[in-house]
Design a protein around this motif. Structure first.
Motif, mmCIF file in Angstrom:
data_model
loop_
_atom_site.group_PDB
_atom_site.id
_atom_site.type_symbol
_atom_site.label_atom_id
_atom_site.label_comp_id
_atom_site.label_asym_id
_atom_site.label_seq_id
_atom_site.Cartn_x
_atom_site.Cartn_y
_atom_site.Cartn_z
ATOM 1 N N ARG A 64 0.592 -1.561 0.247
ATOM 2 C CA ARG A 64 -0.214 -0.203 0.334
ATOM 3 C C ARG A 64 0.994 1.404 -0.060
ATOM 4 O O ARG A 64 0.886 1.878 -0.289
ATOM 5 N N ALA A 65 2.097 1.754 0.629
ATOM 6 C CA ALA A 65 3.010 2.294 0.909
ATOM 7 C C ALA A 65 3.968 2.917 -0.290
ATOM 8 O O ALA A 65 3.829 3.854 -1.388
ATOM 9 N N ALA A 66 4.227 1.789 -1.289
ATOM 10 C CA ALA A 66 4.482 1.694 -2.182
ATOM 11 C C ALA A 66 3.676 2.578 -3.663
ATOM 12 O O ALA A 66 3.800 3.248 -4.205
ATOM 13 N N ASP A 67 2.201 1.994 -3.321
ATOM 14 C CA ASP A 67 1.636 2.409 -4.320
ATOM 15 C C ASP A 67 0.958 3.903 -3.730
ATOM 16 O O ASP A 67 0.021 4.092 -4.988
ATOM 17 N N ALA A 68 1.033 4.345 -2.536
ATOM 18 C CA ALA A 68 0.556 5.297 -2.512
ATOM 19 C C ALA A 68 -1.165 5.158 -1.793
ATOM 20 O O ALA A 68 -1.803 6.265 -2.841
ATOM 21 N N GLU A 69 -1.051 4.209 -1.568
ATOM 22 C CA GLU A 69 -2.497 4.193 -1.404
ATOM 23 C C GLU A 69 -3.478 3.693 -0.247
ATOM 24 O O GLU A 69 -2.264 2.837 0.767
ATOM 25 N N VAL A 70 -4.806 4.341 0.503
ATOM 26 C CA VAL A 70 -4.883 4.336 1.293
ATOM 27 C C VAL A 70 -5.793 3.115 1.266
ATOM 28 O O VAL A 70 -6.722 2.437 0.181
ATOM 29 N N HIS A 71 -6.148 2.122 2.861
ATOM 30 C CA HIS A 71 -7.298 1.207 1.962
ATOM 31 C C HIS A 71 -7.867 1.605 3.812
ATOM 32 O O HIS A 71 -7.405 1.755 4.818
ATOM 33 N N ARG A 72 -8.834 1.402 3.682
ATOM 34 C CA ARG A 72 -10.027 1.085 5.332
ATOM 35 C C ARG A 72 -11.118 0.387 4.822
ATOM 36 O O ARG A 72 -11.749 0.294 4.073
ATOM 37 N N HIS A 73 -10.752 -0.461 6.032
ATOM 38 C CA HIS A 73 -11.527 -1.516 6.612
ATOM 39 C C HIS A 73 -12.761 -1.656 6.906
ATOM 40 O O HIS A 73 -12.863 -0.714 8.455
ATOM 41 N N CYS A 74 -14.007 -1.330 6.158
ATOM 42 C CA CYS A 74 -15.179 -0.935 6.983
ATOM 43 C C CYS A 74 -15.919 -2.094 7.820
ATOM 44 O O CYS A 74 -16.920 -2.752 6.188
ATOM 45 N N VAL A 75 -16.359 -2.297 8.812
ATOM 46 C CA VAL A 75 -16.940 -3.871 9.419
ATOM 47 C C VAL A 75 -17.525 -3.947 9.599
ATOM 48 O O VAL A 75 -18.476 -2.609 10.620
ATOM 49 N N THR A 76 -19.491 -4.135 9.517
ATOM 50 C CA THR A 76 -20.659 -3.535 9.365
ATOM 51 C C THR A 76 -21.862 -4.734 10.016
ATOM 52 O O THR A 76 -20.749 -5.750 9.199
ATOM 53 N N MET A 77 -22.992 -4.656 10.055
ATOM 54 C CA MET A 77 -22.975 -5.973 9.634
ATOM 55 C C MET A 77 -23.321 -6.775 11.023
ATOM 56 O O MET A 77 -23.305 -8.132 10.668
ATOM 57 N N THR A 78 -22.166 -6.469 11.762
ATOM 58 C CA THR A 78 -21.599 -7.999 12.733
ATOM 59 C C THR A 78 -22.576 -8.645 13.463
ATOM 60 O O THR A 78 -23.795 -7.924 13.835
ATOM 61 N N THR A 79 -23.087 -9.888 13.256
ATOM 62 C CA THR A 79 -23.626 -10.454 14.413
ATOM 63 C C THR A 79 -22.313 -11.224 15.223
ATOM 64 O O THR A 79 -21.416 -11.532 14.415
ATOM 65 N N ALA A 80 -23.306 -11.885 16.236
ATOM 66 C CA ALA A 80 -22.433 -12.463 17.165
ATOM 67 C C ALA A 80 -23.036 -13.917 18.238
ATOM 68 O O ALA A 80 -24.071 -13.474 18.716
ATOM 69 N N GLN A 81 -22.074 -15.036 18.645
ATOM 70 C CA GLN A 81 -22.926 -15.711 18.577
ATOM 71 C C GLN A 81 -22.088 -16.754 19.839
ATOM 72 O O GLN A 81 -21.310 -17.321 19.187
ATOM 73 N N GLU A 82 -22.191 -16.765 20.893
ATOM 74 C CA GLU A 82 -21.769 -17.520 22.165
ATOM 75 C C GLU A 82 -21.270 -19.319 21.543
ATOM 76 O O GLU A 82 -22.486 -19.897 21.291
ATOM 77 N N THR A 83 -20.436 -19.928 21.382
ATOM 78 C CA THR A 83 -20.790 -20.888 21.112
ATOM 79 C C THR A 83 -19.581 -21.704 22.637
ATOM 80 O O THR A 83 -18.817 -21.226 22.860
ATOM 81 N N GLY A 84 -19.346 -23.090 21.710
ATOM 82 C CA GLY A 84 -18.768 -23.557 23.474
ATOM 83 C C GLY A 84 -17.388 -23.523 23.729
ATOM 84 O O GLY A 84 -16.447 -23.624 24.435
ATOM 85 N N ASP A 85 -17.012 -22.824 22.391
ATOM 86 C CA ASP A 85 -15.277 -22.609 22.166
ATOM 87 C C ASP A 85 -15.013 -21.148 22.093
ATOM 88 O O ASP A 85 -13.987 -20.821 21.263
ATOM 89 N N GLY A 86 -15.896 -20.703 21.709
ATOM 90 C CA GLY A 86 -15.812 -19.272 21.744
ATOM 91 C C GLY A 86 -16.903 -18.254 21.493
ATOM 92 O O GLY A 86 -17.778 -18.271 21.882
ATOM 93 N N ILE A 87 -16.900 -17.416 20.336
ATOM 94 C CA ILE A 87 -17.772 -16.186 19.944
ATOM 95 C C ILE A 87 -17.690 -16.410 18.516
ATOM 96 O O ILE A 87 -16.614 -16.207 17.846
ATOM 97 N N GLU A 88 -18.837 -17.406 17.628
ATOM 98 C CA GLU A 88 -19.225 -16.656 16.476
ATOM 99 C C GLU A 88 -19.083 -15.194 15.983
ATOM 100 O O GLU A 88 -20.127 -15.572 16.757
ATOM 101 N N ALA A 89 -18.230 -15.029 15.312
ATOM 102 C CA ALA A 89 -18.807 -13.684 14.660
ATOM 103 C C ALA A 89 -18.822 -13.539 13.156
ATOM 104 O O ALA A 89 -17.900 -13.998 12.325
ATOM 105 N N VAL A 90 -19.896 -13.375 12.222
ATOM 106 C CA VAL A 90 -20.433 -12.731 11.136
ATOM 107 C C VAL A 90 -20.320 -11.636 10.621
ATOM 108 O O VAL A 90 -20.950 -10.995 11.141
ATOM 109 N N SER A 91 -19.127 -11.126 9.987
ATOM 110 C CA SER A 91 -19.452 -9.618 9.615
ATOM 111 C C SER A 91 -19.216 -8.744 7.638
ATOM 112 O O SER A 91 -18.777 -9.709 7.091
#
Length: 138
Positions: A64-91
């Motif tokens: 990105r620096a070599a390309d003189a480009e900025v990235h913005r990761h926009c995380v939206t619409m996250t759902t989360a559900q507890e499971t036996g081994d953590g939290i399953e999150a889908v975004s």
């Protein structure tokens, strides 16, 4: 999922993506467990372990620096559900790319599936699977 948990997850992803977009590859990699896996369509095999995840992030920051480009990761619409081994999150994730003196453009639209775990009181990504909207799933 309690409201406080939802807020904590939203704040986790905000910090997580600010680190990546800000070029802090090592700090971003520390938001993964030491034995985390990261799988994306652009990879032939999943990346395994925090050190290899950090190396991939450093390479992306360099490109990105070599390309003189900025990235913005926009995380939206996250759902989360507890499971036996953590939290399953889908975004939904949209990546906006802007070249110096250029207009922003939508680079990618993806679905991010994470298994979050708590270690020492902090949320960390134990497993990440990315699917792209422009490629077949399966």
């Amino acid at each position: 999922m309690k409201h406080t948990d939802s807020v904590e997850i939203q704040q986790f992803y905000a910090r997580h993506m600010h680190l990546l977009d800000g070029g802090a590859a090592e700090a971003w990699a520390r938001t993964f467990t030491p034995d985390a896996t990261f799988a994306a369509p652009s990879m032939t095999e999943p990346v395994r372990g925090r050190e290899d995840i950090a190396a991939g992030a450093r390479a992306a920051v360099g490109r990105r620096a070599a390309d003189a480009e900025v990235h913005r990761h926009c995380v939206t619409m996250t759902t989360a559900q507890e499971t036996g081994d953590g939290i399953e999150a889908v975004s939904y994730v949209q990546i906006l790319a802007t070249r110096r003196h250029g207009a922003p453009r939508l680079l990618l639209s993806c679905v991010m599936r994470d298994r979050l775990v708590r270690q020492d009181g902090e949320l960390l990504v134990a497993q990440r699977r990315i699917s792209r909207d422009d490629r077949p799933h399966g």
